[in-house]
Enzyme design. Structure first.
Site, mmCIF file in Angstrom:
data_model
loop_
_atom_site.group_PDB
_atom_site.id
_atom_site.type_symbol
_atom_site.label_atom_id
_atom_site.label_comp_id
_atom_site.label_asym_id
_atom_site.label_seq_id
_atom_site.Cartn_x
_atom_site.Cartn_y
_atom_site.Cartn_z
ATOM 1 N N CYS A 1 10.440 -32.908 8.738
ATOM 2 C CA CYS A 1 9.542 -32.371 7.702
ATOM 3 C C CYS A 1 10.391 -31.694 6.629
ATOM 4 O O CYS A 1 10.273 -30.501 6.358
ATOM 5 C CB CYS A 1 8.523 -31.404 8.307
ATOM 6 N N ASP B 1 11.609 -35.805 16.651
ATOM 7 C CA ASP B 1 11.131 -34.897 15.611
ATOM 8 C C ASP B 1 12.210 -33.826 15.489
ATOM 9 O O ASP B 1 12.175 -32.804 16.163
ATOM 10 C CB ASP B 1 9.782 -34.287 16.019
ATOM 11 N N GLY C 1 3.474 -29.762 20.602
ATOM 12 C CA GLY C 1 2.728 -30.881 21.157
ATOM 13 C C GLY C 1 1.967 -31.778 20.210
ATOM 14 O O GLY C 1 1.273 -32.691 20.656
ATOM 15 N N ASP D 1 12.081 -30.369 25.176
ATOM 16 C CA ASP D 1 12.268 -29.316 24.174
ATOM 17 C C ASP D 1 13.162 -28.234 24.789
ATOM 18 O O ASP D 1 13.272 -28.130 26.017
ATOM 19 C CB ASP D 1 10.929 -28.720 23.742
ATOM 20 N N ALA E 1 7.623 -29.771 21.682
ATOM 21 C CA ALA E 1 6.716 -28.619 21.603
ATOM 22 C C ALA E 1 6.480 -28.220 20.138
ATOM 23 O O ALA E 1 7.370 -28.386 19.303
ATOM 24 C CB ALA E 1 7.313 -27.442 22.380
#
Length: 442
Positions: A383, A330, A262, A282, A260
């Site tokens: 990230c 992620d 998405g 998630d 999420a």
């Protein structure tokens, strides 16, 4: 150049920010019903003030001789708003001052407004660069000039070298460009470009990453043709690369961890024309609602949503052990690579947070090792600019059984930045968010 009311809202948002170091939620709450132009102005003032917070505070205190910590939050943030407009916008200085002073008057009354008016005049014409040059310590000087925590600047200089640090700080301070990813389930890239051209939206394809289009200028997202129809998804090229480098194929069973809201899930679906079976996992219920809405808007049907924490969910592990052809992690991280999009990230990070995230990242890799088929492929991405969340994870992954896998479908212009089976991209080098990627096989 809007008036006092927009500046009043900006001050209120900054007052909230001081309490919890969050920004996006407060901006949305205070501006959601405003005209797009007013909303954009407030967002620029607030985000810019937070982005250059340390520099502004340094300048205000040097110019006025006042200790900001002793001031009321409304006074403190009004001075910051004035300084930001004077230093970094085209708003005429006295217009910035007068309109902000009027906002203070509405909140605190004439006396406080008179105080702000009197001392803020000293900010006009203040040469902060000349004042910063007098600071003897190199890292302190850089940290104030580019407005970062000194410990962050020292770390990044140690990681990436003194020759890179100033370029990196400049890149993180630039406002990120707006990119959209073409939803190939509904439209081709050329068809979307033609639609944008027809409606006078200035746009261009990304120079080396497929399916990405840059929207030039300031355009409200909702006004971009095809938004409601689900023709595209707002996404930075670095985020899209996480899905692209996994190289998903039709018919594969794919797990998306930390799915999420998405961006990567829908990218996986788009890349496979909704013909892969994707399980999106998630732990955040509210963000999962956003993912569900995005799937509906984009016309995606082959995604199963699972609200769980795979670090702890033994039932999920047992049910899907050795089941997935490919896995995308992620991972939760410090998000220092997206500071240009979220400037509040300059002020809410810590070494403790980085270490905490590293533990979660390792736990997720351990769980995913059990879930991946023998011969299957896993793509790990964060990230983050931090080595603990990137390069240091590689050794752990190999210790638990993963093998290096080649980033064979890397775009040509990124190949020189890759090392073996991992890659880092940066705002100042690649004009995209700061990301780390690594690929493994079981």
């Amino acid at each position: 150049m809007t008036g006092w009311n927009e500046r009043l809202i900006a001050i209120k948002i900054l007052n909230r920010f001081e309490k919890d170091k969050k920004l996006k939620e407060h901006i949305e709450k205070f501006t959601s019903r405003l005209h797009p132009q007013d909303r954009a102005f407030i967002r620029e003032i607030v985000s810019g003030t937070v982005r250059f917070l340390r520099l502004l505070d340094f300048s205000i205190e040097k110019a006025t001789g006042k200790n900001l910590k002793r001031q009321k939050n409304t006074v403190r943030n009004s001075l910051r708003v004035i300084a930001y407009q004077i230093f970094f916008t085209n708003v005429p200085p006295y217009a910035a001052l007068n309109e902000t002073v009027e906002a203070v008057k509405k909140i605190l009354g004439k006396k406080a407004a008179g105080f702000v008016n009197a001392i803020s005049k000293k900010i006009i014409g203040f040469d902060y660069k000349k004042e910063i040059e007098r600071i003897s310590d190199y890292f302190e000087r850089l940290s104030i000039l580019y407005s970062f925590e000194t410990w962050m600047v020292k770390r990044w200089s140690n990681f990436y070298g003194k020759e890179e640090i100033e370029k990196l700080l400049k890149g993180l301070n630039r406002v990120a460009p707006l990119f959209i990813r073409v939803n190939t389930i509904k439209i081709s890239q050329q068809e979307l470009l033609n639609l944008l051209e027809k409606t006078k939206i200035d746009a261009e394809p990304h120079p080396f990453i497929p399916y990405m289009i840059r929207i030039k200028g300031r355009v409200p997202i909702e006004s971009i043709p095809g938004y409601k129809e689900g023709f595209f998804y707002i996404q930075d090229p670095a985020s899209f690369l996480s899905a692209y480098l996994l190289d998903p194929k039709q018919g594969e069973i794919i797990l998306d961890v930390g799915a999420a809201p998405g961006g990567k899930t829908t990218a996986l679906s788009s890349l496979t024309i909704d013909k892969a079976r994707i399980i999106a996992v998630d732990i955040n219920k509210e963000r999962m609602k956003l993912l569900k809405n995005n799937l509906k808007r984009l016309g995606i049907s082959n995604v199963e949503l699972v609200l769980t924490d795979i670090q702890k969910d033994k039932n999920f592990i047992e049910k899907h052990e050795n089941s997935f052809d490919k896995i995308l992690i992620d991972a939760p991280c410090s998000a220092t690579g997206v500071i240009r999009r979220h400037p509040e990230g300059k002020w809410n990070k810590s070494l403790k947070l980085i270490k905490y995230n590293q533990t979660i990242q390792r736990n997720l890799l351990s769980s995913c090792y059990k879930l991946l088929k023998p011969g299957g492929v896993l793509l790990y991405s964060v990230c983050s600019l931090e080595k603990e969340e990137g390069e240091d994870i590689l050794k752990f992954a190999q210790e638990i059984g993963f093998k290096e896998s080649s980033l064979y479908n890397l775009p040509e212009l990124l190949k020189s930045f890759a090392k073996k089976h991992f890659l880092r991209v940066f705002p100042h080098k690649n004009n995209m968010d700061g990301f780390f990627y690594s690929k493994f096989e079981k």
